[in-house]
Design an enzyme around this catalytic site. Structure first.
Site, PDB file in Angstrom:
ATOM      1  N   ASP A 209     -25.248 -72.414 -23.247  1.00  0.00           N
ATOM      2  CA  ASP A 209     -24.024 -71.733 -23.910  1.00  0.00           C
ATOM      3  C   ASP A 209     -23.123 -72.633 -23.600  1.00  0.00           C
ATOM      4  O   ASP A 209     -22.324 -73.242 -23.090  1.00  0.00           O
ATOM      5  CB  ASP A 209     -23.469 -70.251 -24.081  1.00  0.00           C
ATOM      6  N   ASP A 211     -19.816 -71.323 -24.155  1.00  0.00           N
ATOM      7  CA  ASP A 211     -18.821 -70.182 -24.449  1.00  0.00           C
ATOM      8  C   ASP A 211     -18.697 -69.661 -25.974  1.00  0.00           C
ATOM      9  O   ASP A 211     -19.225 -69.423 -26.240  1.00  0.00           O
ATOM     10  CB  ASP A 211     -17.378 -69.923 -23.131  1.00  0.00           C
TER      11      ASP A 211
END
Ligand code: ADE
Length: 250
Positions: A209, A211
């Site tokens: 991801d 974040d």
């Protein structure tokens, strides 16, 4: 003789890579490790697998007994530790599914037990931590991942946060300004303890991801992390198998 310890992170903790593994229960003076040890061989190389968060992912990052985990691996005689972990990316060029061979950490945990040297009764013990990731293991991880054509970054600094919550946008931006490349909740205490135990330690992180710093992206969720893991876990498994096999040709 070489004996490789593998610490598997979330989603990467049950690689079915050992033939006829034997389950060994080890207890240490720090308590029980997160999971029993699964011991077997890969191409003749003795290998021991430990599930960092437990066999049913029952331990949160702060609950993981890193001291017991590293002690158990030391007791069973591992000569090297290879850790896997999921991470968030703090850099545009580290995309989902990319692997990062870690070379530095920033320890942003707060409440972890991260030393074997609680007492200086038998003398002061300050362990060097300038280069916490073993350079030979880093080379093996990067070289093998490249030869498998996996998307891999040669080095990266991980910031390990306390969790279990994710970061705020302000924190995420601060970590970027500090020069961190990826973020997770597990590596720093584990790396510190492996260094104190004098076991060469290498770690490969899979980015799942961005974040929450990246414009136009939804902030990270646990569901996203799991989905990206599941899609790319076989890359990490292949990498582990090939890296361990490499030790048979040493
Ligand atoms: N593990 C995977 N992604 C993460 C993130 N964004 N923050 C902390 N730990 C993570």
């Amino acid at each position: 003789m070489t004996k490789i310890g593998i610490i598997g992170g979330s989603g990467l903790d049950d690689p079915d890579i050992l033939k006829n593994p034997e389950t060994v229960h080890v207890s240490t003076r720090f308590g029980d490790p997160s999971s029993p040890l699964r011991c077997g061989r890969i191409e003749g190389v003795e290998t021991v697998i430990l599930a960092r968060h437990g066999n049913s992912h029952q331990y949160s990052p702060a609950q993981v007994n890193n001291r017991a985990n590293i002690s158990a691996l030391k007791e069973i005689g591992v000569t090297h530790i290879i850790a896997t972990t999921a991470c968030g990316s703090l850099k545009e060029e580290i995309d989902r599914g990319h692997l990062v061979v870690l070379d530095q950490f920033i320890d942003f945990t707060r409440f972890r037990k991260n030393t074997f040297h609680d007492s200086f009764a038998n003398g002061a013990k300050h362990v060097a931590m300038a280069a916490p990731f073993d350079s030979e293991l880093r080379q093996r991880l990067y070289g093998t991942a490249s030869s498998l054509n996996l998307p891999v970054h040669r080095k990266g600094c991980v910031v390990t946060i306390e969790g279990p919550r994710f970061s705020t946008v302000a924190e995420s931006n601060m970590f970027r300004m500090w020069g961190a490349d990826v973020i997770n909740m597990s590596t720093a205490p584990e790396a510190i303890l492996a260094n104190e135990a004098e076991i060469p330690y290498g770690a490969v992180a899979m980015s799942t991801d961005y974040d929450c710093w990246k414009q136009g992206e939804e902030p990270v969720t646990w569901d996203e992390i799991l989905a990206v893991f599941n899609k790319n876990a076989s890359n990490v498994t292949s990498l582990l198998i090939e890296v361990v096999k490499g030790f048979s040709r040493k």
